[in-house]
Motif scaffolding. Sequence first.
Motif, PDB file in Angstrom:
ATOM      1  N   THR A   1       0.845  -1.208   0.000  1.00  0.00           N
ATOM      2  CA  THR A   1       0.000   0.000   0.000  1.00  0.00           C
ATOM      3  C   THR A   1       0.877   1.253   0.000  1.00  0.00           C
ATOM      4  OG1 THR A   1      -0.196  -0.258   2.401  1.00  0.00           O
ATOM      5  CG2 THR A   1      -2.014  -1.061   1.055  1.00  0.00           C
ATOM      6  N   TYR A   2       1.938   1.193  -0.789  1.00  0.00           N
ATOM      7  CA  TYR A   2       2.890   2.311  -0.872  1.00  0.00           C
ATOM      8  C   TYR A   2       2.196   3.601  -1.293  1.00  0.00           C
ATOM      9  CZ  TYR A   2       6.512   5.225  -3.023  1.00  0.00           C
ATOM     10  OH  TYR A   2       7.308   6.274  -3.393  1.00  0.00           O
ATOM     11  N   ARG A   3       1.356   3.511  -2.314  1.00  0.00           N
ATOM     12  CA  ARG A   3       0.720   4.723  -2.832  1.00  0.00           C
ATOM     13  C   ARG A   3      -0.256   5.314  -1.822  1.00  0.00           C
ATOM     14  NH1 ARG A   3       2.157   7.766  -7.456  1.00  0.00           N
ATOM     15  NH2 ARG A   3       0.336   8.908  -8.181  1.00  0.00           N
ATOM     16  N   LEU A   4      -0.914   4.454  -1.019  1.00  0.00           N
ATOM     17  CA  LEU A   4      -1.818   4.957   0.016  1.00  0.00           C
ATOM     18  C   LEU A   4      -1.050   5.736   1.077  1.00  0.00           C
ATOM     19  CD1 LEU A   4      -4.265   1.943   0.557  1.00  0.00           C
ATOM     20  CD2 LEU A   4      -4.657   4.048  -0.735  1.00  0.00           C
ATOM     21  N   ALA A   5       0.150   5.271   1.401  1.00  0.00           N
ATOM     22  CA  ALA A   5       0.972   6.002   2.362  1.00  0.00           C
ATOM     23  C   ALA A   5       1.317   7.389   1.833  1.00  0.00           C
ATOM     24  CB  ALA A   5       2.241   5.218   2.666  1.00  0.00           C
ATOM     25  N   SER A   6       1.594   7.480   0.528  1.00  0.00           N
ATOM     26  CA  SER A   6       1.894   8.772  -0.072  1.00  0.00           C
ATOM     27  C   SER A   6       0.699   9.715   0.026  1.00  0.00           C
ATOM     28  CB  SER A   6       2.310   8.585  -1.532  1.00  0.00           C
ATOM     29  OG  SER A   6       2.629   9.814  -2.138  1.00  0.00           O
ATOM     30  N   LEU A   7      -0.497   9.182  -0.195  1.00  0.00           N
ATOM     31  CA  LEU A   7      -1.701  10.009  -0.083  1.00  0.00           C
ATOM     32  C   LEU A   7      -1.962  10.424   1.357  1.00  0.00           C
ATOM     33  CD1 LEU A   7      -4.066   8.071  -2.528  1.00  0.00           C
ATOM     34  CD2 LEU A   7      -2.895  10.246  -2.962  1.00  0.00           C
TER      35      LEU A   7
ATOM     36  N   TRP B   1      13.015   1.929  -7.321  1.00  0.00           N
ATOM     37  CA  TRP B   1      11.692   1.309  -7.408  1.00  0.00           C
ATOM     38  C   TRP B   1      10.592   2.325  -7.174  1.00  0.00           C
ATOM     39  CZ3 TRP B   1      11.490  -3.070  -9.764  1.00  0.00           C
ATOM     40  CH2 TRP B   1      12.567  -3.950  -9.703  1.00  0.00           C
ATOM     41  N   SER B   2      10.863   3.327  -6.345  1.00  0.00           N
ATOM     42  CA  SER B   2       9.882   4.401  -6.170  1.00  0.00           C
ATOM     43  C   SER B   2       9.671   5.162  -7.470  1.00  0.00           C
ATOM     44  CB  SER B   2      10.350   5.361  -5.067  1.00  0.00           C
ATOM     45  OG  SER B   2       9.508   6.477  -4.972  1.00  0.00           O
ATOM     46  N   SER B   3      10.754   5.433  -8.198  1.00  0.00           N
ATOM     47  CA  SER B   3      10.629   6.117  -9.494  1.00  0.00           C
ATOM     48  C   SER B   3       9.813   5.287 -10.472  1.00  0.00           C
ATOM     49  CB  SER B   3      12.013   6.389 -10.075  1.00  0.00           C
ATOM     50  OG  SER B   3      12.787   7.201  -9.220  1.00  0.00           O
ATOM     51  N   LEU B   4      10.042   3.979 -10.473  1.00  0.00           N
ATOM     52  CA  LEU B   4       9.316   3.097 -11.375  1.00  0.00           C
ATOM     53  C   LEU B   4       7.837   3.014 -11.006  1.00  0.00           C
ATOM     54  CD1 LEU B   4       9.214   0.967 -13.632  1.00  0.00           C
ATOM     55  CD2 LEU B   4       9.888  -0.741 -11.922  1.00  0.00           C
ATOM     56  N   ILE B   5       7.549   2.773  -9.727  1.00  0.00           N
ATOM     57  CA  ILE B   5       6.151   2.614  -9.284  1.00  0.00           C
ATOM     58  C   ILE B   5       5.366   3.902  -9.485  1.00  0.00           C
ATOM     59  CG2 ILE B   5       4.710   2.216  -7.257  1.00  0.00           C
ATOM     60  CD1 ILE B   5       6.882   0.306  -6.256  1.00  0.00           C
ATOM     61  N   ASN B   6       5.944   5.038  -9.118  1.00  0.00           N
ATOM     62  CA  ASN B   6       5.236   6.297  -9.301  1.00  0.00           C
ATOM     63  C   ASN B   6       5.066   6.630 -10.775  1.00  0.00           C
ATOM     64  OD1 ASN B   6       4.711   7.812  -6.608  1.00  0.00           O
ATOM     65  ND2 ASN B   6       6.765   6.960  -6.343  1.00  0.00           N
ATOM     66  N   GLY B   7       6.035   6.262 -11.599  1.00  0.00           N
ATOM     67  CA  GLY B   7       5.875   6.479 -13.028  1.00  0.00           C
ATOM     68  C   GLY B   7       4.718   5.678 -13.598  1.00  0.00           C
ATOM     69  N   ILE B   8       4.547   4.426 -13.141  1.00  0.00           N
ATOM     70  CA  ILE B   8       3.432   3.590 -13.602  1.00  0.00           C
ATOM     71  C   ILE B   8       2.105   4.162 -13.140  1.00  0.00           C
ATOM     72  CG2 ILE B   8       2.377   1.320 -13.372  1.00  0.00           C
ATOM     73  CD1 ILE B   8       5.184   0.143 -13.193  1.00  0.00           C
ATOM     74  N   PHE B   9       2.015   4.542 -11.866  1.00  0.00           N
ATOM     75  CA  PHE B   9       0.759   5.092 -11.344  1.00  0.00           C
ATOM     76  C   PHE B   9       0.398   6.401 -12.037  1.00  0.00           C
ATOM     77  CE2 PHE B   9       1.308   2.209  -7.696  1.00  0.00           C
ATOM     78  CZ  PHE B   9      -0.011   1.815  -7.502  1.00  0.00           C
ATOM     79  N   ASN B  10       1.378   7.240 -12.302  1.00  0.00           N
ATOM     80  CA  ASN B  10       1.097   8.497 -12.988  1.00  0.00           C
ATOM     81  C   ASN B  10       0.665   8.253 -14.431  1.00  0.00           C
ATOM     82  OD1 ASN B  10       1.844   9.808 -10.653  1.00  0.00           O
ATOM     83  ND2 ASN B  10       3.921  10.272 -11.355  1.00  0.00           N
ATOM     84  N   ARG B  11       1.251   7.229 -15.071  1.00  0.00           N
ATOM     85  CA  ARG B  11       0.854   6.897 -16.439  1.00  0.00           C
ATOM     86  C   ARG B  11      -0.586   6.402 -16.473  1.00  0.00           C
ATOM     87  NH1 ARG B  11      -0.901   6.625 -20.585  1.00  0.00           N
ATOM     88  NH2 ARG B  11      -0.087   5.764 -22.546  1.00  0.00           N
ATOM     89  N   LEU B  12      -1.001   5.689 -15.428  1.00  0.00           N
ATOM     90  CA  LEU B  12      -2.376   5.204 -15.337  1.00  0.00           C
ATOM     91  C   LEU B  12      -3.325   6.266 -14.801  1.00  0.00           C
ATOM     92  CD1 LEU B  12      -1.678   1.621 -13.919  1.00  0.00           C
ATOM     93  CD2 LEU B  12      -2.138   2.278 -16.295  1.00  0.00           C
ATOM     94  N   GLN B  13      -2.787   7.484 -14.560  1.00  0.00           N
ATOM     95  CA  GLN B  13      -3.565   8.651 -14.139  1.00  0.00           C
ATOM     96  C   GLN B  13      -4.216   8.458 -12.768  1.00  0.00           C
ATOM     97  OE1 GLN B  13      -6.287   9.593 -17.331  1.00  0.00           O
ATOM     98  NE2 GLN B  13      -4.658  10.368 -18.660  1.00  0.00           N
ATOM     99  N   TYR B  14      -3.524   7.769 -11.885  1.00  0.00           N
ATOM    100  CA  TYR B  14      -3.963   7.709 -10.492  1.00  0.00           C
ATOM    101  C   TYR B  14      -3.585   9.018  -9.809  1.00  0.00           C
ATOM    102  CZ  TYR B  14      -5.157   2.743 -10.627  1.00  0.00           C
ATOM    103  OH  TYR B  14      -5.739   1.535 -10.904  1.00  0.00           O
ATOM    104  N   SER B  15      -4.401   9.432  -8.866  1.00  0.00           N
ATOM    105  CA  SER B  15      -4.142  10.688  -8.164  1.00  0.00           C
ATOM    106  C   SER B  15      -2.920  10.550  -7.268  1.00  0.00           C
ATOM    107  CB  SER B  15      -5.353  11.083  -7.319  1.00  0.00           C
ATOM    108  OG  SER B  15      -5.627  10.092  -6.340  1.00  0.00           O
ATOM    109  N   GLN B  16      -2.240  11.655  -7.038  1.00  0.00           N
ATOM    110  CA  GLN B  16      -1.117  11.699  -6.130  1.00  0.00           C
ATOM    111  C   GLN B  16      -1.280  12.910  -5.218  1.00  0.00           C
ATOM    112  OE1 GLN B  16       2.645  12.254  -8.094  1.00  0.00           O
ATOM    113  NE2 GLN B  16       1.849  13.760  -9.546  1.00  0.00           N
ATOM    114  N   PRO B  17      -0.580  12.966  -4.088  1.00  0.00           N
ATOM    115  CA  PRO B  17      -0.755  14.092  -3.168  1.00  0.00           C
ATOM    116  C   PRO B  17      -0.408  15.416  -3.826  1.00  0.00           C
ATOM    117  CG  PRO B  17       1.136  12.743  -2.558  1.00  0.00           C
ATOM    118  CD  PRO B  17       0.377  11.979  -3.589  1.00  0.00           C
ATOM    119  N   SER B  18      -1.102  16.460  -3.411  1.00  0.00           N
ATOM    120  CA  SER B  18      -0.936  17.766  -4.043  1.00  0.00           C
ATOM    121  C   SER B  18       0.491  18.296  -3.985  1.00  0.00           C
ATOM    122  CB  SER B  18      -1.900  18.772  -3.399  1.00  0.00           C
ATOM    123  OG  SER B  18      -1.693  18.841  -1.997  1.00  0.00           O
ATOM    124  N   PRO B  19       1.283  18.080  -2.898  1.00  0.00           N
ATOM    125  CA  PRO B  19       2.656  18.594  -2.938  1.00  0.00           C
ATOM    126  C   PRO B  19       3.504  17.972  -4.037  1.00  0.00           C
ATOM    127  CG  PRO B  19       2.012  18.048  -0.689  1.00  0.00           C
ATOM    128  CD  PRO B  19       0.957  17.506  -1.581  1.00  0.00           C
TER     129      PRO B  19
END
Length: 677
Positions: free
Chosen positions: A444-450, A570-588
Amino acid sequence: MIDDEPPPDDDDDTGPDPRPTKKMQQVYLDMHYRKMQRDLCGTQKKETKVFLAVVVTALGPARFMVVFYWCLVYWPLLTFVTGLVFSELFRVDGGGHILVYFLIAAEVLTIVTFIVVNYIYPKFVTSHWFAVSLSPRRYWNLAVTSYSKNEHKTTFEIEYDGKWGCLARRHHCRYSGQVNGAGLPHGQGVWSDDSYSGEILSGFWEDGKPSSPFKSRQYGGKGNTFVGVRLVYFMATDDSFESTKFYPTNENPPRVGVASVECSVAGDFMSHLPAAELVGEMTVEGENQVSVGSCCLALDQFSRRVDDAKSLKITSTSRGVSVEGHLFDVTGMPFTRRVQQIIVDVASPAPKYESLGFEDETGTADEGNGDEEMAPYSEITAAPSLRVEGWVKAKSKPALIFIPGFNSWLQHSLETFGQMIAMTQLAQNVYPILYEWPAAQVLTYRLASLMSASMNNRKNFLQLIEGLRSEGITDIHIITHSMGVQTLMAAFEDVDGAPSPVAKCFGPAPTLTGPHLSSGLENRLVCRSITLLNPDFPVAPFIERGFQTIRRVSSLITVVGDKGDQALFWSSLINGIFNRLQYSQPSPCDSRKTEAGFHFEHRVGRHIEEMCISAGSGSERMILRQTSIEKSIENASESNGEQDHWLDLDVIDTTGLDTNVNDLRHSAYNVNAILLR
């Protein structure tokens, strides 16, 4: 039945009672358990062995790897070699089965021995039945060899049998220090044990057990040294002490408290250390007048700070001259470049006298006969105090706030932060505070970021800052690791173009020559430094606006990074995939720069060479260095038009560092002596 009364003093004609009391036996048993932990758990090791083309890397506790190697490497290898050497002997019918039976029996015996030594025996010697029925006195043949007691301290020495009982020499252990009403060590005290695995421990005791702060050194071996420190924690998450939740939440009110952490700091590092435990129970922040600020002030009872300085430490750095524990009176800052000399006044205290209380021949005390010169008085000599002209004593120590990274639960975060504090002298100069946020789990890496940018997390961080300010703590240092930087950036993120509520608590960034705080801002906090350890934050938004939000409150910002950081890869890779799939990320983490298609999202901690902005972007000139040398560089670049401007921060590149760096190159900062210095 063992008498629980203390033995008579050594001055008594009968001599000390050789039977230790129950309290003495309990103290010996607790310290013996510490020895067992060191012997059974072993040291931290990373070994690589090759067997049948299989590489086995030992990353777990040493005691598990020992039984692993014996069962899967040593016994099979020994059996195989025995079969080759004595092949003629085992060639008869059934001879091969003997080797198989031997191998099975040896491995079963190894596992049984491992379980008995590591689990059954420690449970046995620490059980209530052992203490009451069998008693440590009879088991180790304990005997008191000396005992003394006065108003200030109690001292006793115990002799006992070692590992091999009567076949080896007897050892001695000794305690000298304060005790409570029950006769257990309580307060300041020193314990010494002359066995190989014994220790010499000096520090604070609580109800018969050592409690941080303390310092200990193993009697034998390589001089293994251990330190116990106390930390304050602010738990802004619904996680438990020992684990994080799969779906992170922080709906409940934040909790505060004090924790104790024991760490290895020199010699061999023990595999069971660092070890953290809570001192008392968690309390809801602000409930019953308990706040994070009051927890910090409670740590002062263990410090040796005094109002009148008996020693001074004067340091000269690139920032200026500083006097430990003092502020420059003109600017209110801990360092200055204005002074050309430092004058120290020596204030000799007025002499004090006390009556010697001599007795005359009649046996009555002589209280004086009206002639003051003839009265029997003794002069008490006190050490003079040191005062620095133009400097004032700091009212309180600054606070050091540590924000851990992703997938860090409270126990793990305390042990990580405690190791860093123990390896330095920070505990004497700051209030160490851990801010625990909902850090989620691996999947749940992306949830922690949110969650790092959630409204509750921002409110909780604001509550932490206000709790410190309410107790008069004005100077703040902030350290983040990995994804913890996202919590910091979210807390300082502008709201509708204006500084955030957290940013409004701080005054403008202190400068080398400017005043401490401008008029009307005396109640603001001062952010002395911000340190970002392997920050897991995208480069583009950090340069666009993130850096500016923290630079306006602090002039000393440091980024520690590693170009080979595997976790950030791996953070660069995972965040790149999520951003490509247009998942939301924290505003900062949002950026004005968008790239088409999939791409690796560069992280600050891995791409430290990108901490600059393109020349000509005048809107960001306010965040550049303005020293005379850099001004000339800036003027030259304006004419060139192609040179980049570096951000006003310090960068520490650990890419070429091989000392105390693990394979991920991401989280070994707390044991890296080179970096900590």
